[in-house]
Each structure stands twice: as C-alpha cells, then as structure tokens.
Motif scaffolding. Sequence first.
Motif, short mmCIF file in Angstrom:
data_model
loop_
_atom_site.label_atom_id
_atom_site.label_comp_id
_atom_site.label_asym_id
_atom_site.label_seq_id
_atom_site.Cartn_x
_atom_site.Cartn_y
_atom_site.Cartn_z
N ASP A 182 0.83 -1.21 0.00
CA ASP A 182 0.00 0.00 0.00
C ASP A 182 0.86 1.26 0.00
OD1 ASP A 182 -2.49 -1.33 0.01
OD2 ASP A 182 -2.28 -1.74 2.14
N VAL A 183 1.98 1.22 0.70
CA VAL A 183 2.89 2.36 0.69
C VAL A 183 3.45 2.58 -0.71
CG1 VAL A 183 5.16 3.18 1.49
CG2 VAL A 183 3.51 2.27 3.14
N ARG A 184 3.80 1.49 -1.39
CA ARG A 184 4.31 1.60 -2.77
C ARG A 184 3.24 2.21 -3.68
NH1 ARG A 184 6.61 -3.55 -1.81
NH2 ARG A 184 4.84 -4.56 -2.86
N PHE A 185 1.98 1.78 -3.49
CA PHE A 185 0.91 2.34 -4.30
C PHE A 185 0.80 3.84 -4.09
CE2 PHE A 185 -3.36 3.99 -4.67
CZ PHE A 185 -3.74 3.57 -5.94
N LEU A 186 0.80 4.29 -2.84
CA LEU A 186 0.65 5.72 -2.55
C LEU A 186 1.81 6.54 -3.13
CD1 LEU A 186 -0.70 5.54 1.12
CD2 LEU A 186 -2.00 6.10 -0.95
N ILE A 187 3.02 6.00 -3.04
CA ILE A 187 4.18 6.71 -3.60
C ILE A 187 4.06 6.80 -5.13
CG2 ILE A 187 6.68 6.59 -3.96
CD1 ILE A 187 6.89 5.35 -1.16
N LEU A 188 3.71 5.68 -5.76
CA LEU A 188 3.54 5.68 -7.21
C LEU A 188 2.38 6.58 -7.63
CD1 LEU A 188 4.08 1.88 -8.00
CD2 LEU A 188 5.61 3.79 -8.58
N PHE A 189 1.35 6.63 -6.80
CA PHE A 189 0.20 7.50 -7.10
C PHE A 189 0.64 8.97 -7.11
CE2 PHE A 189 -3.54 10.00 -6.07
CZ PHE A 189 -4.52 9.43 -6.86
N VAL A 190 1.43 9.36 -6.11
CA VAL A 190 1.93 10.74 -6.06
C VAL A 190 2.77 11.05 -7.30
CG1 VAL A 190 3.43 12.34 -4.81
CG2 VAL A 190 1.86 10.87 -3.53
N LEU A 191 3.66 10.14 -7.65
CA LEU A 191 4.51 10.35 -8.82
C LEU A 191 3.68 10.46 -10.10
CD1 LEU A 191 7.43 7.88 -7.99
CD2 LEU A 191 7.41 10.37 -7.73
N MET A 192 2.67 9.61 -10.22
CA MET A 192 1.82 9.64 -11.40
C MET A 192 1.06 10.96 -11.50
SD MET A 192 0.83 8.11 -14.12
CE MET A 192 1.45 6.44 -13.85
N MET A 193 0.55 11.44 -10.35
CA MET A 193 -0.18 12.71 -10.36
C MET A 193 0.74 13.88 -10.69
SD MET A 193 -3.34 12.01 -9.91
CE MET A 193 -3.06 10.43 -10.72
N LEU A 194 1.99 13.81 -10.22
CA LEU A 194 2.96 14.86 -10.58
C LEU A 194 3.16 14.91 -12.09
CD1 LEU A 194 5.69 14.36 -7.81
CD2 LEU A 194 4.09 16.26 -8.01
N ILE A 195 3.27 13.72 -12.70
CA ILE A 195 3.46 13.66 -14.15
C ILE A 195 2.22 14.18 -14.88
CG2 ILE A 195 3.76 12.07 -16.11
CD1 ILE A 195 5.44 10.32 -14.18
#
Length: 379
Positions: A346-359
């Motif tokens: 779940d932590v990996r998902f949240l980090i990837l989610f932040v990165l995706m939203m930044l992009i």
Amino acid sequence: MIESIKEEIHKLKTDKLLIIACLIIPICVNLLVGWELNKGVIDHIPMAIVDYDESQLSRQIIDYFRTNDAFDIIYELDDQVELEQLLDTSKVRVGMVIPKDFSSDVTSLRAPNVLMLYDGSHMSMTSITKAKASEILLTTRVGASIKQIQARLGKSYDEAYTMAMPISFENRTLYNPTKNFNYFMTPGYGTIICQLGIGLMAVVCVNFPRACNKRRSKLGYICGKVCFYGVIGSIAIIINILTQVYLFKIPCKGSIWVACGLSVLFLFAVASLAIAVSAWFHNRVLGMAILGLLLIPNSIMAGYTWPVLSMIPSYKWGSWFIPFTHYGDNIRDLFLKGTMIDVAKDVRFLILFVLMMLILGTIGIYIELLRKPREADNR
C-alpha cells in the motif's frame, strides 16, 4: 519549486480562507465527531412491550430487558397494534410481544414464541438490539429448560445444564470487545475530513499565467504545490491523530508515529490528485466538482464503512485505484490490532500515485502552454 512554495506561503498570509479550510475546519469537525461518538456504544434504545401473559415468568423476562443498558422500556401496552403504531412513528425502535399462556406453555414444554419487532430503518440500533435480545432470550430459554429437567428427571443442576446445552458456544470479540463505534469510525473519519479541506483548496491553486512562464520548470511548479498542501494537510492530520489518542482516549495498539507517517503519505497523495485536477481543468467550479466526485464517496467506495468483499466485481476493481483504499483499513488495523497487512504494498501504491499525479499535472500545464500559441494564431 521554491518559488511555487513561496507563492503558496504568501497566499497563506493573505488568504485566511486557506487556514480555515485546511486547518481550522478539519480540526474542529474532528473534535465534534470525537465528542459525538465519545460514548462509543448505542444504549437506552426506546422499547415497548406487550405482555398478554402477565405471569411471574413473563415479568421476569421483562425485568431482564429493563436492567439491560441496551434497552429503555418506555411503554408497557395492552395491544400489539399499539406497539406497531409506535414503531411506525419511531417513538420506539424495538418491541416485544409475550403471548397469552406463555408460562403454562413453557411448563408444558410446548415451546411458545416470543415475538420481537425491530425498526429496520436504523440498522445500527437493530444490530445492537437483536444481539442483546437474543442473549437475554437464550439465557431465559436455557434456564427454563434446566428447571424442567430438574423437576421431571430429578437431575442435578450441572446434569440438567449439560442436557439443556449439549453444545456450548463461547464467543469472544477480539480487538474491539466493547464494540465501541468510536474506536472503529473516528480514525478514518478524521482523515476523510482533512482530505476534503486540503483537496478543495489545492484544486484551485494552479495559476496558469505563472505556471506557463517559459522560465519556470513545470514539474518544479507542480512539486512545490504538492509539497505545500501535503505539509499543511499533514499538520492537520497529525493534530487530529494526537487529539483522538490523547483527548478522546482512542486506543492505538500500534505506533502513533507510524500512523502519522502513513497519514502524511496519504495526504500527499490527496494533494497531488487535487493539483493534477487543477492543472487539467482551468474552470475552478468544474475542477472542484470533479474533485468532489473523486473524494466524497471515498469512505464507501474504499470499503471503510461497507466492506469491499461485499461489493460487485466492478466496484472491487475500481476501489483498488482509490488512495483511501490503501489507507483506511491500514489505519484502523494499526489502531485496533497494532499491525498492518501488506502495508509495504500500500505504501508503494501511494508513492507511485503521487509520482503519477505529478506527471499528469505537469502534462496538463504543457498542454495549456501548447494551446496558447494556437489561440493566438486563431486571433
């Protein structure tokens, strides 16, 4: 990135609404929710009783209900129709009808029925009253059976009890034995309130004339916004968690600081989502409406109030993409169990989610930058 953060800090100094929406309102609402649920359990539910038997046994059963904190017997009626009218008008939420010749039927082993009526329009009350009423009536039934066996067969109490209860059931509710609603709801609800405040302010923060400045890094601009609103949201949620634990005495079996860390990561995910929406939708009203559609159903869609396993397959699939899905159950397990299952995933998902939203936010600004020359050419 630094300029973007400074821009928001200046706004924080001049726009009091930002402080009110992001900090004051979430903290105040969290206090109100905590006080509202501070009792934790539902009790003194209004009840009406119709006793057609009026025997010693029926009065004994009524006394069992009267001394149980879950019930508040406010009506003792002569007719079942009156009881149903009280249920129709919500003056009572549960009713009991003891039939005529109840005591003699018990003595004759004819197994009479006690009718329980529940107001199904309020399922929280219904679930509590059903459980408590079943406990009382089961105890009464076993006690009557024991007396019958002792009287008819001359058995000792222990022998009669074994015959009346050939199978013994032992129930234990782990992690929340008092069934306290405050322990179950408040940790997640406090975060839901915080995410709305942060989201609704962050979704209007992108300033397109400044964001499209050719001298500026578009990714840096978006990162600065996410950092600012993520930090503001983190302050609000940490205050709320500390308030829940130390003011409202909600037990946290795990580490409070792990709870704070997970909450901070979740608020950064919410801030990044809001800013990505802001970068794609220039109309602020439309942006707020879209973000509201994404955030408001979170507690339901993410399974915090209704379990995902009971949803239809498409909802189960869709819930995986909601950040709150990867936060809500974890924070509740951390508070009540002290552990979290697959939290690394779940932590990996949240980090990837932040990165995706930044992009996505950066792409939104570049698209606006490309659109401007076209508009100028059309003129």
